[in-house]
Design a protein around this motif. Structure first.
Motif, PDB file in Angstrom:
ATOM      1  N   MET A 121     -44.291   5.607  85.008  1.00  0.00           N
ATOM      2  CA  MET A 121     -42.949   6.070  84.630  1.00  0.00           C
ATOM      3  C   MET A 121     -42.116   6.360  85.877  1.00  0.00           C
ATOM      4  N   ILE A 122     -42.717   7.110  86.826  1.00  0.00           N
ATOM      5  CA  ILE A 122     -41.987   7.416  88.057  1.00  0.00           C
ATOM      6  C   ILE A 122     -41.587   6.114  88.742  1.00  0.00           C
ATOM      7  N   GLY A 123     -42.561   5.182  88.742  1.00  0.00           N
ATOM      8  CA  GLY A 123     -42.299   3.905  89.395  1.00  0.00           C
ATOM      9  C   GLY A 123     -41.108   3.200  88.771  1.00  0.00           C
ATOM     10  N   ASP A 124     -40.994   3.271  87.457  1.00  0.00           N
ATOM     11  CA  ASP A 124     -39.849   2.657  86.784  1.00  0.00           C
ATOM     12  C   ASP A 124     -38.540   3.265  87.251  1.00  0.00           C
ATOM     13  N   GLN A 125     -38.543   4.612  87.345  1.00  0.00           N
ATOM     14  CA  GLN A 125     -37.276   5.261  87.733  1.00  0.00           C
ATOM     15  C   GLN A 125     -36.905   4.930  89.167  1.00  0.00           C
ATOM     16  N   VAL A 126     -37.917   4.905  90.045  1.00  0.00           N
ATOM     17  CA  VAL A 126     -37.620   4.546  91.442  1.00  0.00           C
ATOM     18  C   VAL A 126     -37.067   3.129  91.499  1.00  0.00           C
ATOM     19  N   TRP A 127     -37.706   2.263  90.710  1.00  0.00           N
ATOM     20  CA  TRP A 127     -37.238   0.874  90.692  1.00  0.00           C
ATOM     21  C   TRP A 127     -35.809   0.794  90.174  1.00  0.00           C
ATOM     22  N   LEU A 128     -35.502   1.603  89.126  1.00  0.00           N
ATOM     23  CA  LEU A 128     -34.143   1.618  88.572  1.00  0.00           C
ATOM     24  C   LEU A 128     -33.145   2.074  89.639  1.00  0.00           C
ATOM     25  N   LEU A 129     -33.553   3.113  90.380  1.00  0.00           N
ATOM     26  CA  LEU A 129     -32.675   3.613  91.451  1.00  0.00           C
ATOM     27  C   LEU A 129     -32.417   2.508  92.468  1.00  0.00           C
ATOM     28  N   PHE A 130     -33.502   1.837  92.886  1.00  0.00           N
ATOM     29  CA  PHE A 130     -33.348   0.768  93.869  1.00  0.00           C
ATOM     30  C   PHE A 130     -32.463  -0.346  93.331  1.00  0.00           C
ATOM     31  N   TRP A 131     -32.709  -0.699  92.088  1.00  0.00           N
ATOM     32  CA  TRP A 131     -31.946  -1.786  91.477  1.00  0.00           C
ATOM     33  C   TRP A 131     -30.470  -1.426  91.442  1.00  0.00           C
ATOM     34  N   THR A 132     -30.152  -0.158  91.099  1.00  0.00           N
ATOM     35  CA  THR A 132     -28.753   0.280  91.089  1.00  0.00           C
ATOM     36  C   THR A 132     -28.158   0.220  92.489  1.00  0.00           C
ATOM     37  N   LEU A 133     -28.956   0.680  93.465  1.00  0.00           N
ATOM     38  CA  LEU A 133     -28.442   0.639  94.841  1.00  0.00           C
ATOM     39  C   LEU A 133     -28.164  -0.790  95.265  1.00  0.00           C
ATOM     40  N   ILE A 134     -29.054  -1.687  94.897  1.00  0.00           N
ATOM     41  CA  ILE A 134     -28.842  -3.095  95.262  1.00  0.00           C
ATOM     42  C   ILE A 134     -27.566  -3.609  94.621  1.00  0.00           C
ATOM     43  N   LYS A 135     -27.374  -3.215  93.346  1.00  0.00           N
ATOM     44  CA  LYS A 135     -26.159  -3.686  92.676  1.00  0.00           C
ATOM     45  C   LYS A 135     -24.909  -3.104  93.353  1.00  0.00           C
ATOM     46  N   ILE A 136     -24.997  -1.810  93.760  1.00  0.00           N
ATOM     47  CA  ILE A 136     -23.840  -1.201  94.434  1.00  0.00           C
ATOM     48  C   ILE A 136     -23.521  -1.967  95.711  1.00  0.00           C
ATOM     49  N   VAL A 137     -24.560  -2.242  96.497  1.00  0.00           N
ATOM     50  CA  VAL A 137     -24.340  -2.979  97.747  1.00  0.00           C
ATOM     51  C   VAL A 137     -23.772  -4.360  97.438  1.00  0.00           C
ATOM     52  N   ALA A 138     -24.255  -4.957  96.347  1.00  0.00           N
ATOM     53  CA  ALA A 138     -23.776  -6.293  95.995  1.00  0.00           C
ATOM     54  C   ALA A 138     -22.314  -6.264  95.573  1.00  0.00           C
ATOM     55  N   ILE A 139     -21.806  -5.098  95.162  1.00  0.00           N
ATOM     56  CA  ILE A 139     -20.373  -5.027  94.852  1.00  0.00           C
ATOM     57  C   ILE A 139     -19.573  -4.637  96.089  1.00  0.00           C
ATOM     58  N   VAL A 140     -20.089  -3.626  96.834  1.00  0.00           N
ATOM     59  CA  VAL A 140     -19.285  -3.056  97.924  1.00  0.00           C
ATOM     60  C   VAL A 140     -19.159  -4.024  99.100  1.00  0.00           C
ATOM     61  N   LEU A 141     -20.242  -4.680  99.450  1.00  0.00           N
ATOM     62  CA  LEU A 141     -20.153  -5.569 100.618  1.00  0.00           C
ATOM     63  C   LEU A 141     -19.160  -6.707 100.411  1.00  0.00           C
ATOM     64  N   PRO A 142     -19.259  -7.449  99.283  1.00  0.00           N
ATOM     65  CA  PRO A 142     -18.231  -8.474  99.073  1.00  0.00           C
ATOM     66  C   PRO A 142     -16.837  -7.880  98.994  1.00  0.00           C
ATOM     67  N   LEU A 143     -16.736  -6.672  98.439  1.00  0.00           N
ATOM     68  CA  LEU A 143     -15.415  -6.047  98.331  1.00  0.00           C
ATOM     69  C   LEU A 143     -14.816  -5.825  99.717  1.00  0.00           C
ATOM     70  N   ILE A 144     -15.651  -5.317 100.639  1.00  0.00           N
ATOM     71  CA  ILE A 144     -15.141  -5.073 101.998  1.00  0.00           C
ATOM     72  C   ILE A 144     -14.719  -6.390 102.639  1.00  0.00           C
ATOM     73  N   ILE A 145     -15.504  -7.428 102.396  1.00  0.00           N
ATOM     74  CA  ILE A 145     -15.143  -8.726 102.995  1.00  0.00           C
ATOM     75  C   ILE A 145     -13.851  -9.251 102.372  1.00  0.00           C
ATOM     76  N   VAL A 146     -13.718  -9.048 101.053  1.00  0.00           N
ATOM     77  CA  VAL A 146     -12.476  -9.494 100.417  1.00  0.00           C
ATOM     78  C   VAL A 146     -11.288  -8.702 100.971  1.00  0.00           C
ATOM     79  N   VAL A 147     -11.490  -7.385 101.181  1.00  0.00           N
ATOM     80  CA  VAL A 147     -10.406  -6.596 101.780  1.00  0.00           C
ATOM     81  C   VAL A 147     -10.033  -7.180 103.131  1.00  0.00           C
ATOM     82  N   ALA A 148     -11.059  -7.488 103.942  1.00  0.00           N
ATOM     83  CA  ALA A 148     -10.785  -8.031 105.273  1.00  0.00           C
ATOM     84  C   ALA A 148      -9.971  -9.312 105.163  1.00  0.00           C
TER      85      ALA A 148
END
Lengths: 380, 342
Positions: free
Chosen positions: B1-28
């Motif tokens: 169960m803990i492993g699932d939540q950690v994985w969920l956290l990581f997955w969310t972080l990956i998704k955040i990075v996948a939105i923010v990084l392209p966003l910064i490049i688009v801003v540039a």
């Protein structure tokens, strides 16, 4: 942290506060400063602070030969230098009692009107830029550049042409110049539609400029306002028509006027004047080839040239207003005194202070540009 | 169960990075596009020199050169400025500008947080952004900055109302606060998009969005000819870069939201089974890009409104129109629901 000599302005219990605009500020033309006392967004009192461009032109001219001063005078107003040369030359000619040959006078008119077109193109853009629209500025400067190319062609200098000399002009027009000029005028007329679409029918610009800096006819006369600013108040005074110099009495042109006296009227008058200048230049193009003759009256060796004692006041219509040179000679090889009656000192000091009072802070820069003041001319 | 939540956290972080990084490049690249497009409209070149490895590449490396320059510059603190607030202001601006992206659906199911109150969340985040501006103006200890901040605050609060009312119209028409469902309720080709029945709201929403992001012709907060640069006049270096990033991220945000609310998001304007009629993320990008182009076009061709004119436009024209049109939409929804997407 604060400078040693800093002292807060005592404003008592009022809500007023002081704000500085200039001498380095994007909303100011050249190096010029305004100290504003504001209440909220409204200007209670505006004080102009000239002198950042003071180079002592009038005093400098007393120490230089008559001919050397020709290189100084155009520097007094950078955007519109030609009237300075012509006015100075006219004053010296009047003291000497000579007249420039007819052909030289026509060429001088050509130079003056081209310079007026360049100056007005510059002013449109500056005025629009103070309202936050930079496109007309780039367009105006790009079109002005074509005029400067022509100046380079026939005088050798793009901005400071130093083309006139007491007694005439220095060079004959180059081969094929009038055709080039004709093409330029066609081009400028074809641009009229673009400028109208972008600037003169732009509703936001109209709303910004209408009712800003309203100057009544009486106030304008009292403050010594001349040129397009006066004509925007409804008084059709133009030195070219009311006190003709050179060959302006042989030319046909209208004097555009507006009635309201606000910033919008002033920019409209300039717009119409630009097309009147094109109209004048077309007459010059038609007439100039038929006028033969010398372009210069012989003057003595400039290095040992003594202008006879006397004084003269010669005025011309520059793009900013009535420009006059008062020249006094004591018979020596240098002027005894040269006084420049520049229109900007009336517009940018007393009129600007008068109009700034009660204006909103957003409009102060616009008022200054709509008066088309030229700071170096204030500080001459 | 803990492993699932950690994985969920990581997955969310990956998704955040996948939105923010392209966003910064688009801003540039939005800054690059802005300079090129406006340069084209003004008859000049724009940046076309900075390239990589000796190739000019039409100046495509210019945004990176600018970023490096800004990051390497010193952050100057004005005399007697409140340092904590001075540094917090750009952080607030940037954080709210980026946080709002959490609920934006890029395509069907392609969204970080598919929450049911998406619309309300977006309104909350864009409203919070005004604190960054006010705090920046206050902390700078400068009259120009304070004037700009006050203007900006009044303007954003006023236009927030018109914007909110415009979104109420969308809410009535779609019957949902979830952005994905708002898009899905517009399916059925260009004729079903909300910009037709909600045309006044569509125009008002986009114009209010321009006002909310302090862009021309509503850029009184930066009014160059009187208060020089307004609230960020005292900022330099990385702190200024954050403001810049926040402003441009907000621009893209408003464009994306206009595409989602009124232009059918990722839906195709065509109907049928052909390839061109398929919903795709490309449609979303094209629509967003169109509104971004409008931003640049406005800046090249409109002067700045005066502050009192902005207030008059917002309160006396936009808000009454939106209120009236909300009623119209409500009446249509009750009696003729088939006119607005069922």
């Amino acid at each position: 942290m604060r400078p040693e000599n800093y002292q807060a302005v005592p404003l008592g219990d009022s809500n007023e506060y002081e704000i500085f605009i200039g001498p380095n500020h994007p909303g100011i033309e050249g190096n010029y400063a305004l100290k504003l006392i504001l209440d909220g967004d409204t200007v209670v009192k505006g004080t102009t602070d000239a002198g950042y461009l003071h180079r002592g032109f009038e005093k400098l001219m007393e120490g230089r030969l008559w001919i050397q001063n020709l290189a100084i005078v155009p520097r007094i107003c950078v955007p519109d230098p030609a009237p300075m040369e012509v006015s100075y030359s006219l004053a010296v000619e009047e003291i000497m009692g000579i007249d420039a040959p007819i052909r030289a006078q026509w060429i001088r008119v050509l130079q003056l009107e081209l310079s007026r077109i360049a100056a007005h193109l510059f002013t449109f853009g500056g005025h629009a830029a103070t309202t936050g629209m930079y496109t007309p500025m780039y367009w105006g400067v790009a079109d002005r550049d074509l005029v400067l190319d022509l100046f380079e062609d026939f005088t050798g200098g793009r901005v400071y042409s130093i083309y006139n000399i007491p007694g005439g002009v220095r060079r004959e027009l180059p081969e094929g110049f009038l055709e080039k000029l004709s093409h330029l005028l066609d081009y400028l007329e074809s641009r009229q539609n673009d400028y109208d679409n972008l600037l003169f029918t732009n509703q936001i610009f109209v709303q910004r400029a209408k009712g800003v800096g309203v100057l009544s006819k009486e106030d304008a006369l009292e403050y010594g306002v001349t040129g397009p600013n006066l004509r925007a108040c409804g008084l059709a005074f133009d030195v070219r028509r009311d006190d003709p110099y050179l060959i302006y009495d042989q030319l046909e042109f209208d004097i555009p006027t507006q009635q309201k006296g606000d910033a919008w009227s002033r920019i409209l008058v300039r717009r119409d004047e630009l097309f009147q200048s094109i109209h004048i230049l077309r007459q010059v193009i038609a007439k100039l080839p038929s006028i033969k003759g010398p372009i210069r009256t012989a003057i003595p060796n400039p290095l040992s040239w003594n202008v006879p004692a006397g004084e003269a006041y010669a005025r011309v219509e520059s793009s900013k207003g009535e420009l006059a040179y008062y020249v006094v000679s004591d018979g020596g090889d240098k002027p005894y005194r040269v006084h420049v009656r520049g229109p900007s000192s009336m517009h940018a000091v007393q009129t600007l202070e008068f109009l700034a009072k009660g204006a909103r802070i957003e409009d102060v820069a616009q008022i200054m540009f709509s008066l088309d003041a030229c700071p170096p001319e204030v500080d001459r | 169960m803990i492993g699932d939540q950690v994985w969920l956290l990581f997955w969310t972080l990956i998704k955040i990075v996948a939105i923010v990084l392209p966003l910064i490049i688009v801003v540039a690249y939005l800054t690059y596009a802005e300079r090129r497009v406006i340069g084209f409209m003004q008859g000049r070149m724009g940046p076309n020199r900075v390239g990589l490895f000796g190739f000019k590449l039409w100046g495509l490396a210019q945004p990176f050169a600018d970023t490096v320059k800004l990051l390497l510059k010193e952050i100057i603190f004005p005399a007697n400025a409140n340092k904590f607030l001075f540094l917090m202001a750009p952080v607030i601006t940037l954080a709210t500008a980026f946080a709002a992206w959490a609920v934006v659906p890029f395509s069907d199911g392609l969204v970080l947080a598919d929450i049911n109150a998406g619309l309300v969340y977006i309104l909350a985040m864009t409203s919070l952004g005004v604190y960054g501006v006010i705090i920046a103006g206050w902390a700078s200890n400068s009259k120009y900055a304070l004037l700009g901040a006050l203007r900006s605050a009044a303007q954003i609060v006023s236009y927030e109302i018109a914007m909110g009312f415009a979104l109420v119209g969308v809410l009535i028409a779609s019957g949902s606060l979830n952005l994905s469902e708002i898009v899905n309720s517009q399916s059925g080709g260009i004729g079903s998009w909300f910009f037709i029945p909600l045309f006044p709201l569509f125009i008002i929403y986009f114009i209010s969005g321009v006002a909310e992001t302090n862009r021309a012709p509503f850029d009184v907060a930066e009014g160059e000819s009187e208060i020089v640069a307004g609230f960020h006049v005292e900022y330099s270096g990385a702190a200024f870069a954050l403001f810049f990033l926040g402003e441009y991220a907000n621009m893209i945000m408003i464009s994306a939201l206009t595409a989602i609310m009124f232009m059918g998001g990722w839906l195709s304007p065509f109907t049928g089974d052909s390839l061109i009629a398929q919903p795709s993320i490309l449609w979303f990008f094209m629509k967003t890009g169109f509104f971004l182009l409008l931003y640049l076009w406005f800046r090249a061709t409109f002067p700045r409104y005066r502050y009192d004119q902005i207030m008059r436009l917002g309160w006396k024209i936009f808000i009454p129109i939106t209120i009236v049109w909300i009623m119209v939409v409500a009446v249509i929804k009750v009696y003729k629901p088939e006119w607005i997407g069922g």
